[in-house]
Design an enzyme around this catalytic site. Structure first.
Site, PDB file in Angstrom:
ATOM      1  N   TYR A  97      53.721  18.377  75.029  1.00  0.00           N
ATOM      2  CA  TYR A  97      54.326  17.415  75.949  1.00  0.00           C
ATOM      3  C   TYR A  97      55.447  18.070  76.741  1.00  0.00           C
ATOM      4  O   TYR A  97      56.250  18.825  76.187  1.00  0.00           O
ATOM      5  CB  TYR A  97      54.912  16.211  75.186  1.00  0.00           C
ATOM      6  CG  TYR A  97      53.849  15.307  74.629  1.00  0.00           C
ATOM      7  CD1 TYR A  97      53.162  14.417  75.448  1.00  0.00           C
ATOM      8  CD2 TYR A  97      53.518  15.336  73.277  1.00  0.00           C
ATOM      9  CE1 TYR A  97      52.174  13.585  74.944  1.00  0.00           C
ATOM     10  CE2 TYR A  97      52.536  14.511  72.759  1.00  0.00           C
ATOM     11  CZ  TYR A  97      51.865  13.639  73.602  1.00  0.00           C
ATOM     12  OH  TYR A  97      50.895  12.825  73.097  1.00  0.00           O
ATOM     13  N   ILE A  98      55.484  17.735  78.016  1.00  0.00           N
ATOM     14  CA  ILE A  98      56.522  18.219  78.923  1.00  0.00           C
ATOM     15  C   ILE A  98      57.183  16.996  79.563  1.00  0.00           C
ATOM     16  O   ILE A  98      56.487  16.084  80.019  1.00  0.00           O
ATOM     17  CB  ILE A  98      55.926  19.121  80.042  1.00  0.00           C
ATOM     18  CG1 ILE A  98      55.117  20.288  79.452  1.00  0.00           C
ATOM     19  CG2 ILE A  98      57.021  19.618  80.981  1.00  0.00           C
ATOM     20  CD1 ILE A  98      55.894  21.286  78.640  1.00  0.00           C
ATOM     21  N   GLY A 108      53.634  23.730  80.444  1.00  0.00           N
ATOM     22  CA  GLY A 108      52.518  23.383  79.564  1.00  0.00           C
ATOM     23  C   GLY A 108      51.617  24.580  79.326  1.00  0.00           C
ATOM     24  O   GLY A 108      51.161  24.822  78.204  1.00  0.00           O
ATOM     25  N   ASN A 137      44.367  13.975  83.993  1.00  0.00           N
ATOM     26  CA  ASN A 137      45.089  15.205  84.349  1.00  0.00           C
ATOM     27  C   ASN A 137      45.058  16.212  83.205  1.00  0.00           C
ATOM     28  O   ASN A 137      44.826  17.402  83.426  1.00  0.00           O
ATOM     29  CB  ASN A 137      46.534  14.905  84.742  1.00  0.00           C
ATOM     30  CG  ASN A 137      46.644  14.211  86.078  1.00  0.00           C
ATOM     31  OD1 ASN A 137      45.723  14.260  86.902  1.00  0.00           O
ATOM     32  ND2 ASN A 137      47.766  13.561  86.314  1.00  0.00           N
ATOM     33  N   TYR A 142      42.892  21.151  80.509  1.00  0.00           N
ATOM     34  CA  TYR A 142      42.267  21.837  79.384  1.00  0.00           C
ATOM     35  C   TYR A 142      40.913  22.429  79.764  1.00  0.00           C
ATOM     36  O   TYR A 142      40.570  23.533  79.326  1.00  0.00           O
ATOM     37  CB  TYR A 142      42.151  20.908  78.173  1.00  0.00           C
ATOM     38  CG  TYR A 142      43.503  20.526  77.607  1.00  0.00           C
ATOM     39  CD1 TYR A 142      44.433  21.510  77.261  1.00  0.00           C
ATOM     40  CD2 TYR A 142      43.863  19.198  77.438  1.00  0.00           C
ATOM     41  CE1 TYR A 142      45.678  21.167  76.763  1.00  0.00           C
ATOM     42  CE2 TYR A 142      45.115  18.854  76.935  1.00  0.00           C
ATOM     43  CZ  TYR A 142      46.010  19.848  76.604  1.00  0.00           C
ATOM     44  OH  TYR A 142      47.251  19.510  76.111  1.00  0.00           O
ATOM     45  N   LYS A 144      40.148  23.573  82.681  1.00  0.00           N
ATOM     46  CA  LYS A 144      40.496  24.768  83.459  1.00  0.00           C
ATOM     47  C   LYS A 144      40.854  25.944  82.541  1.00  0.00           C
ATOM     48  O   LYS A 144      40.628  27.101  82.881  1.00  0.00           O
ATOM     49  CB  LYS A 144      41.668  24.431  84.389  1.00  0.00           C
ATOM     50  CG  LYS A 144      41.986  25.479  85.428  1.00  0.00           C
ATOM     51  CD  LYS A 144      43.052  24.962  86.377  1.00  0.00           C
ATOM     52  CE  LYS A 144      44.291  25.795  86.184  1.00  0.00           C
ATOM     53  NZ  LYS A 144      45.429  25.374  86.965  1.00  0.00           N
TER      54      LYS A 144
END
Length: 172
Positions: A97-98, A108, A137, A142, A144
């Protein structure tokens, strides 16, 4: 831009609780009722729960700092600390988490790369995680990074049963 990743210890307990509740609420408050969100936050992020997770040798937490401010965190699990029985050759990214104001800065990705680094050091063959099916998102991020959907499991937000996609990346 100065970023640092630091492993959390018991002395970080209060700060871990603060970043955990803040980032989870920021991420999911719009899609969930306040009652279900608060029930989850109280169960998952109370000090006793986090203290036990920090003490577990098969779990590790890391803070990411951006310009000396805690901006997000990572939790990884191996062996019996994994939330699903994936075996000893797997490492789970349970939480990444960011804080909203620090998103889109590559933090991230830094934390995910830290998880990959630890997995390789521990000679794991797979890294896996669960991601809410409605979090488009995160799913795209993930994918990618080479993760593919390999299953799903239930996740309870209070009394609301939701579906997390299980996504897995095989390491080379």
């Amino acid at each position: 831009m100065k970023t640092i990743i630091k492993k959390c210890t018991q002395t970080d307990l209060q700060e871990l609780q603060a970043i955990s509740t803040a980032t989870f609420a920021e991420t999911f408050q719009e899609q969930n009722s306040p009652e279900n969100l608060n029930a989850y936050l109280e169960k998952a992020y109370n000090l006793k729960q986090l203290e036990g997770e920090l003490a577990n040798r098969s779990s590790q937490f890391y803070f990411v700092y951006f310009n000396e401010e805690v901006s997000g965190y990572l939790k990884i699990n191996t062996e019996n600390a994994q939330t699903e029985a994936m075996g000893i050759e797997s490492l789970e990214v349970e939480r990444i988490y960011i804080r909203k104001e620090f998103q889109k800065l590559g933090l991230g990705e830094l934390l995910l790369n830290k998880a990959f680094e630890i997995a390789m050091q521990q000679q794991k063959k797979k890294v896996w995680l669960g991601v809410w099916e409605a979090n488009e998102n995160a799913i795209a991020f993930y994918q990618k990074k080479g993760f593919i959907q390999t299953g799903s499991h239930s996740f309870f937000m209070g009394n609301d049963e939701q579906v997390d996609l299980i996504m897995t990346k095989t390491l080379e």
